[in-house]
Design an enzyme around this catalytic site. Structure first.
Site, PDB file in Angstrom:
ATOM      1  N   THR A 270      38.740  38.314  35.143  1.00 16.64           N
ATOM      2  CA  THR A 270      38.441  39.263  36.205  1.00 16.64           C
ATOM      3  C   THR A 270      37.194  38.867  36.979  1.00 16.64           C
ATOM      4  O   THR A 270      36.122  38.684  36.393  1.00 16.64           O
ATOM      5  CB  THR A 270      38.238  40.667  35.607  1.00 16.64           C
ATOM      6  OG1 THR A 270      39.416  41.035  34.881  1.00 16.64           O
ATOM      7  CG2 THR A 270      37.957  41.696  36.687  1.00 16.64           C
ATOM      8  N   GLU A 271      37.329  38.710  38.310  1.00 17.81           N
ATOM      9  CA  GLU A 271      36.209  38.369  39.185  1.00 17.81           C
ATOM     10  C   GLU A 271      35.458  37.127  38.709  1.00 17.81           C
ATOM     11  O   GLU A 271      34.252  37.000  38.900  1.00 17.81           O
ATOM     12  CB  GLU A 271      35.254  39.559  39.318  1.00 17.81           C
ATOM     13  CG  GLU A 271      35.923  40.841  39.795  1.00 17.81           C
ATOM     14  CD  GLU A 271      36.583  40.694  41.166  1.00 17.81           C
ATOM     15  OE1 GLU A 271      35.975  40.086  42.043  1.00 17.81           O
ATOM     16  OE2 GLU A 271      37.711  41.194  41.340  1.00 17.81           O
ATOM     17  N   ALA A 272      36.188  36.226  38.048  1.00 20.11           N
ATOM     18  CA  ALA A 272      35.651  34.952  37.558  1.00 20.11           C
ATOM     19  C   ALA A 272      34.521  35.131  36.547  1.00 20.11           C
ATOM     20  O   ALA A 272      33.654  34.259  36.405  1.00 20.11           O
ATOM     21  CB  ALA A 272      35.187  34.067  38.716  1.00 20.11           C
TER      22      ALA A 272
ATOM     23  N   TRP B  74      31.749  35.712  40.278  1.00 17.61           N
ATOM     24  CA  TRP B  74      31.686  35.284  41.679  1.00 17.61           C
ATOM     25  C   TRP B  74      31.163  36.408  42.570  1.00 17.61           C
ATOM     26  O   TRP B  74      31.173  36.274  43.775  1.00 17.61           O
ATOM     27  CB  TRP B  74      33.039  34.763  42.141  1.00 17.61           C
ATOM     28  CG  TRP B  74      34.133  35.777  42.440  1.00 17.61           C
ATOM     29  CD1 TRP B  74      34.128  37.119  42.170  1.00 17.61           C
ATOM     30  CD2 TRP B  74      35.378  35.497  43.083  1.00 17.61           C
ATOM     31  NE1 TRP B  74      35.306  37.690  42.592  1.00 17.61           N
ATOM     32  CE2 TRP B  74      36.096  36.712  43.163  1.00 17.61           C
ATOM     33  CE3 TRP B  74      35.968  34.350  43.598  1.00 17.61           C
ATOM     34  CZ2 TRP B  74      37.366  36.811  43.726  1.00 17.61           C
ATOM     35  CZ3 TRP B  74      37.241  34.456  44.159  1.00 17.61           C
ATOM     36  CH2 TRP B  74      37.918  35.665  44.221  1.00 17.61           C
TER      37      TRP B  74
END
Length: 396
Positions: A149-151, A300
């Site tokens: 999730t979201e890097a 990120w």
């Protein structure tokens, strides 16, 4: 050879109903927490502006360039559920893309959750397996690359993902982990046998965030200009990772974003030393050039490139703690509907809306939020968690 690796995150959260403290103890179903009308309205809007036209354009480009234009997606479970309920032809559109052989799919947590940050990673593993089952069932693909999730990434997550059999993992090419090194190479986790693909955030954000910014020095961004920037980059791999909603939703059609995308493959392929690869092809083609030691979680998101986007203030941390504790009780009850609803409440967006960051980060958070302010988001979310807890306590 320098390869361009295009990867898109495709996600929609299950947004919440307005929930007053006076509603606590009065709900009949855990699905009452979700605003079905708002969710359907937003999904149809984004599908019309982004998903359907972008899928059609990319399918044409893959055919036009004889599959030399290659891309990758991660489709969250909540996004797929929206498709199945409201626009089944959108799933067929993605199946057509995958069927070209020029498109790969990436694994992640089914509910786009923060379960990778839990003390116990059992729930994280469960959600990854749910996502894997969905991808296999719909697309008949076994992903080799994982993107949290979201890097969100650290050594602990890399080790767990490697143990689960994945060969690659995606995260941010943050300076705090690279120092002088370039994100344009593959690396290896310091404590696991897994390759790490790093997002080139400067080039990715030129499209994702700055494309329509008239005050930006690079405006207007054309395909040939952008390709000339990439061509000057040294390294094996330029990872361009961004939200799929970049095309048509974050940047509307009248900004020229679709024209930019339409001409990009031609400009890249005109350079003899450049081509396109999927994430699977990237980890199979290139060797790791070094190791990464990431003891604390990065992502990120925002300028900080850490998890403060979701856990940066006391309100967020209080909700996160309540959410974890609630799970222990729910799993003991073995109630599929309540387990599913609890997992939908884990979606990272709910805590994202409670961020109190200012300046540019705060402006981005406000753009995505359906609340008037973060405090409204906190009160609403916490009321729902308390109602859920109350209902669990009433069960025998």
């Amino acid at each position: 050879m320098t390869s361009v690796c295009f990867y898109f995150e495709v996600h929609q959260p299950m947004r919440l109903n307005r929930f007053s403290v006076f509603n606590i103890g009065k709900t009949k179903s855990p699905y009452d927490y979700f605003d079905n009308h708002l969710n359907e309205k937003i999904f149809h809007k984004v599908a019309t502006k982004c998903y359907l036209p972008t899928n059609n354009l990319l399918l044409d480009l893959i055919d036009q360039y004889d599959k030399k234009f290659r891309i990758s997606y991660s489709l969250t479970g909540t996004f797929v559920e929206y498709c199945q309920k409201h626009i089944p032809e959108l799933i067929e559109s993605f199946k057509n893309l995958v069927g070209t052989g020029a498109v790969d799919l990436i694994e992640e947590t089914y509910f786009h959750s923060l379960s990778g940050l839990y003390d116990d990673l059992t729930e994280f593993e469960d959600q990854v397996r749910l996502h894997n089952a969905m991808v296999k069932d719909l697309f008949h693909i076994q992903p080799q690359v994982f993107r949290n999730t979201e890097a969100i990434y650290d050594n602990r997550i890399a080790q767990k993902v490697s143990e689960m059999g994945y060969k690659g993992i995606i995260t941010e090419g943050a300076k705090k982990i690279l120092d002088w090194r370039s994100p344009n190479y593959l690396y290896k986790s310091c404590n696991a046998d897994i390759k790490v693909l790093l997002r080139n955030y400067m080039l990715s954000d030129d499209i994702g965030f700055r494309f329509s910014a008239k005050g930006w020095v690079g405006f207007p961004l054309t395909a040939d200009k952008y390709t000339s920037w990439m061509a000057q980059n040294q390294g094996d791999l330029i990872n361009l990772f961004m939200d799929y909603e970049t095309f048509g939703e974050h940047h509307w059609e009248d900004t020229g974003i679709f024209d930019f995308l339409r001409h990009l493959p031609e400009n890249v392929l005109n350079h003899e030393h450049m081509d396109f690869v999927t994430v699977r092809e990237a980890i199979n083609r290139y060797d790791a050039r070094g190791t990464l030691d990431v003891p604390w979680a990065i992502s990120w998101a925002d300028e900080d490139r850490d998890v403060s986007t979701w856990l940066g203030n006391d309100m967020q941390r209080a909700c996160f703690q309540e959410l974890q504790q609630l799970g222990h009780h729910i799993k003991q009850k073995e109630n599929p509907d309540k387990l599913d609803a609890w997992r939908k409440l884990q979606t990272s967006d709910h805590l994202y809306y409670i961020s109190t960051k200012g300046f540019e980060d705060g402006a981005v958070h406000s753009y995505f939020s359906h609340y008037d302010n973060p405090y409204d988001g906190f009160i609403n979310y916490m009321n729902i968690l308390q109602d859920f807890k109350h209902n669990m306590s009433q069960e025998k």
